[in-house]
Design a protein around this motif. Sequence first.
Motif, PDB file in Angstrom:
ATOM      1  N   LYS A  74       4.047   2.554   0.014  1.00 19.44           N
ATOM      2  CA  LYS A  74       4.205   1.171   0.480  1.00 19.44           C
ATOM      3  C   LYS A  74       3.258   0.898   1.647  1.00 19.44           C
ATOM      4  CE  LYS A  74       8.349  -0.578   0.689  1.00 19.44           C
ATOM      5  NZ  LYS A  74       9.732  -0.924   1.164  1.00 19.44           N
ATOM      6  N   ASP A  75       3.156   1.858   2.543  1.00 18.59           N
ATOM      7  CA  ASP A  75       2.253   1.723   3.690  1.00 18.59           C
ATOM      8  C   ASP A  75       0.806   1.581   3.220  1.00 18.59           C
ATOM      9  OD1 ASP A  75       1.568   1.647   6.404  1.00 18.59           O
ATOM     10  OD2 ASP A  75       1.214   3.813   6.466  1.00 18.59           O
ATOM     11  N   ALA A  76       0.428   2.386   2.221  1.00 22.76           N
ATOM     12  CA  ALA A  76      -0.940   2.323   1.694  1.00 22.76           C
ATOM     13  C   ALA A  76      -1.217   0.971   1.046  1.00 22.76           C
ATOM     14  CB  ALA A  76      -1.158   3.447   0.686  1.00 22.76           C
ATOM     15  N   LEU A  77      -0.239   0.438   0.332  1.00 24.43           N
ATOM     16  CA  LEU A  77      -0.415  -0.871  -0.308  1.00 24.43           C
ATOM     17  C   LEU A  77      -0.585  -1.968   0.745  1.00 24.43           C
ATOM     18  CD1 LEU A  77       2.245  -0.565  -3.166  1.00 24.43           C
ATOM     19  CD2 LEU A  77      -0.235  -0.615  -3.461  1.00 24.43           C
ATOM     20  N   VAL A  78       0.216  -1.897   1.797  1.00 25.80           N
ATOM     21  CA  VAL A  78       0.109  -2.896   2.864  1.00 25.80           C
ATOM     22  C   VAL A  78      -1.249  -2.796   3.541  1.00 25.80           C
ATOM     23  CG1 VAL A  78       1.011  -3.590   5.116  1.00 25.80           C
ATOM     24  CG2 VAL A  78       2.594  -3.036   3.254  1.00 25.80           C
ATOM     25  N   LYS A  79      -1.679  -1.581   3.866  1.00 28.17           N
ATOM     26  CA  LYS A  79      -2.974  -1.387   4.515  1.00 28.17           C
ATOM     27  C   LYS A  79      -4.131  -1.797   3.599  1.00 28.17           C
ATOM     28  CE  LYS A  79      -1.523   2.386   7.600  1.00 28.17           C
ATOM     29  NZ  LYS A  79      -1.875   1.722   8.877  1.00 28.17           N
ATOM     30  N   SER A  80      -3.885  -1.759   2.279  1.00 32.03           N
ATOM     31  CA  SER A  80      -4.912  -2.192   1.319  1.00 32.03           C
ATOM     32  C   SER A  80      -4.941  -3.706   1.169  1.00 32.03           C
ATOM     33  CB  SER A  80      -4.658  -1.547  -0.047  1.00 32.03           C
ATOM     34  OG  SER A  80      -4.797  -0.145   0.017  1.00 32.03           O
ATOM     35  N   GLY A  81      -4.007  -4.391   1.835  1.00 32.67           N
ATOM     36  CA  GLY A  81      -4.003  -5.857   1.806  1.00 32.67           C
ATOM     37  C   GLY A  81      -3.370  -6.450   0.571  1.00 32.67           C
ATOM     38  N   ILE A  82      -2.382  -5.788   0.011  1.00 35.49           N
ATOM     39  CA  ILE A  82      -1.760  -6.291  -1.210  1.00 35.49           C
ATOM     40  C   ILE A  82      -1.222  -7.705  -0.998  1.00 35.49           C
ATOM     41  CG2 ILE A  82       0.517  -5.266  -0.696  1.00 35.49           C
ATOM     42  CD1 ILE A  82       0.778  -4.763  -3.750  1.00 35.49           C
ATOM     43  N   ARG A  83      -1.454  -8.553  -1.994  1.00 32.21           N
ATOM     44  CA  ARG A  83      -0.963  -9.931  -1.934  1.00 32.21           C
ATOM     45  C   ARG A  83      -0.747 -10.445  -3.353  1.00 32.21           C
ATOM     46  NH1 ARG A  83      -6.422 -10.131  -0.695  1.00 32.21           N
ATOM     47  NH2 ARG A  83      -7.684 -11.430  -2.111  1.00 32.21           N
ATOM     48  N   ASP A  84      -0.139 -11.599  -3.447  1.00 33.17           N
ATOM     49  CA  ASP A  84       0.189 -12.182  -4.749  1.00 33.17           C
ATOM     50  C   ASP A  84      -1.055 -12.302  -5.628  1.00 33.17           C
ATOM     51  OD1 ASP A  84       2.680 -12.461  -3.672  1.00 33.17           O
ATOM     52  OD2 ASP A  84       2.647 -14.653  -3.522  1.00 33.17           O
ATOM     53  N   GLY A  85      -0.865 -12.016  -6.926  1.00 32.00           N
ATOM     54  CA  GLY A  85      -1.914 -12.254  -7.915  1.00 32.00           C
ATOM     55  C   GLY A  85      -2.959 -11.167  -8.035  1.00 32.00           C
ATOM     56  N   MET A  86      -2.821 -10.092  -7.269  1.00 33.69           N
ATOM     57  CA  MET A  86      -3.832  -9.029  -7.325  1.00 33.69           C
ATOM     58  C   MET A  86      -3.750  -8.225  -8.625  1.00 33.69           C
ATOM     59  SD  MET A  86      -4.262  -7.267  -3.589  1.00 33.69           S
ATOM     60  CE  MET A  86      -5.534  -7.858  -2.471  1.00 33.69           C
ATOM     61  N   VAL A  87      -4.851  -7.538  -8.925  1.00 34.75           N
ATOM     62  CA  VAL A  87      -4.915  -6.612 -10.058  1.00 34.75           C
ATOM     63  C   VAL A  87      -4.728  -5.195  -9.518  1.00 34.75           C
ATOM     64  CG1 VAL A  87      -6.347  -5.666 -11.905  1.00 34.75           C
ATOM     65  CG2 VAL A  87      -6.440  -8.117 -11.383  1.00 34.75           C
ATOM     66  N   ILE A  88      -3.699  -4.516 -10.029  1.00 33.62           N
ATOM     67  CA  ILE A  88      -3.389  -3.148  -9.613  1.00 33.62           C
ATOM     68  C   ILE A  88      -3.623  -2.225 -10.801  1.00 33.62           C
ATOM     69  CG2 ILE A  88      -1.680  -1.617  -8.584  1.00 33.62           C
ATOM     70  CD1 ILE A  88      -2.297  -4.026  -6.832  1.00 33.62           C
ATOM     71  N   SER A  89      -4.445  -1.202 -10.628  1.00 39.73           N
ATOM     72  CA  SER A  89      -4.750  -0.309 -11.750  1.00 39.73           C
ATOM     73  C   SER A  89      -4.133   1.068 -11.550  1.00 39.73           C
ATOM     74  CB  SER A  89      -6.266  -0.166 -11.929  1.00 39.73           C
ATOM     75  OG  SER A  89      -6.824   0.662 -10.924  1.00 39.73           O
ATOM     76  N   THR A  90      -3.819   1.704 -12.669  1.00 41.66           N
ATOM     77  CA  THR A  90      -3.368   3.099 -12.684  1.00 41.66           C
ATOM     78  C   THR A  90      -3.989   3.777 -13.898  1.00 41.66           C
ATOM     79  OG1 THR A  90      -1.397   2.603 -14.012  1.00 41.66           O
ATOM     80  CG2 THR A  90      -1.137   2.533 -11.612  1.00 41.66           C
ATOM     81  N   HIS A  91      -3.948   5.114 -13.911  1.00 45.05           N
ATOM     82  CA  HIS A  91      -4.443   5.849 -15.084  1.00 45.05           C
ATOM     83  C   HIS A  91      -3.278   6.525 -15.799  1.00 45.05           C
ATOM     84  CE1 HIS A  91      -3.900   9.910 -13.476  1.00 45.05           C
ATOM     85  NE2 HIS A  91      -4.422   9.495 -12.325  1.00 45.05           N
TER      86      HIS A  91
END
Length: 614
Positions: free
Chosen positions: A63-80
């Motif tokens: 959660k801390d990493a997502l916040v520091k990455s600037g997560i906000r509405d409408g973003m594209v989040i990728s995983t493998h």
Amino acid sequence: MANKSDWIKNAAGRWIPPEINGEKIIPFKGIGKHRPSGNRYGPPIHTSIDYPPDGNKQVESLKDALVKSGIRDGMVISTHHHLRNGDLVANQVFKAASELGIKDLVWFPSASFPCHEPIIEYLKDGTIHHIEGSMNGALGRFCSEGKMRGVGVLRSHGGRYQAIQDGEVKIDIAVIAAPTADPFGNANGLYGPSACGGLGYSLADMLYGDRVIVVTDHLVPFPCIPMQIVGNYVDFVVVMDKIGIPEQIVSGTTRITRSPDRLLIAENTARFCDAAGLIKDGFSFQAGAGGTSLAIGIYFHKMLKERGIKARFAVGGSTEYSVKMLEDGVLEYMLDAQTFDLTAVESMRNNSRHADISIFNCYNFHGKGTYTTMMDVMILGATEVDVHFNGNVVTHSDGILLHGIGGWQNCLHARCTILPVPLFRNRIPIIRDEVTTLCGPGELIDVIVTERGIAINPLRTDLLEKVKNSGLPLKSIVMKIPFTLLAEGVTIPFIDHVRAVCRLCIATEDVLKTIHQERRTPVNRDVLIAGALLADVGKLLEYEIVNGKVIKSDFGRYLRHPFSGVGLAFKHGVPEAVMHVIATHSKEGAGEKRSPESIIFHHADFIDFELVKG
């Protein structure tokens, strides 16, 4: 999405919307007809001034990493998907996003698995707007039923890579689960309790993601070697207690099919490759990790060993069987984008000829060449194939999402693409008049192998010539078979007869129901339709093609299609009421008491037959 009146027809003859999720799309133009233009996408330029000088990028939580990455509405989040059905990271990403109150995210996985069923809750609560990646299991059904607010988009592995590099999809935050990593962000999949082998599916995410988070459960001191993920592209490192369930990531062993039918398919596939001159010193191939594909690989291994020759390279997911080929000296190099069992993980770790590659190397067609076109033999599966050799790999016949595309579409460009498939799965025919979902055009599918024979695409005259005297059970696709040999000059094909009679049966039952209502003799509509579709299935055994002419086979001289049809139906567990229609629909049913469904079909069948016979 645009009104259907605005839809356009692509080169495959399918109607598609001009835009999806507000983005204009490029319709399929035909094989080799689309040429990309412009420049590759470039993520923002960063500076080391903003990163810890001691190289330690570790943060407290995801959660801390997502916040520091600037997560906000409408973003594209990728995983493998290298952790496959053992992945514990993707669900945690969206759990954290939901707790932060983030909405309308786009999940952009390289693939999803049944373990991602909890994602449904984040689709329901608005955390995720839509998914651009494979959807199967409960997630596939949820999306197929139109419950997702946006439109799901499926891409092949190569299509995903090129969509990222071309800027078609801009990854705001890439979350890379890594079995081993150091505090700087260097990572690999070769070591640690969640070892999975390579991490090649996440290469594009690393290179082009605006922000990159590495999540690991096995942190080692710098440097983490080898560096499958390079820390210079990574923003944050997160340590979790567990990123995956080992037994769901890789299996202790992969298993060859034990089904006699599947083993026959494998044998005929290998025999075809041999007769066509494809098995030779220095040839290359790709085969998957399914039971039939593994059996085909065993045949290849034996042929190469007996003749003292070698395959130059194999591409694709590796297993203990491809490792055995490597160690036995019949395969020079294994180029591996995904490892399927523990033996393969160990081989990649220790054998320099077992190379970790990415999708960019083998499947990305927006580059300066691709490994796929260099491969001699490509072995693929399919959920459906039609009489025009078109293939489906993503849905059931009911349209429900079953699989992702994977690398399937990209692989079709090999020199010889072969689909070894059974005629039926769970009573459902695999060879169809038209595939439900068209994933690959028939021009690129060269050979279909079933337990009943081998069909070669008429476009491949070279293959037809090479195997014409091979003694292989060669068959023509059913569209070319006339529905009867009891009359001269019949041009109506088998499939059209089945269609016509099935519709006559439905129409007859509708009329009886409308006119007689409750006074009518009850008719089981499901049995009627199933019987109409399967009554003549035995003709596929009763006929054969010799020198381009359809004649009665040796099998057919002994057993007419009502007998062989019942045999096939019994083998596949078709209900007795349907088998009764198959058994009694023709002269074999004379003098027998036919069921209402058999009576209707019998007369509908002979209407079509007598009018053609003249």
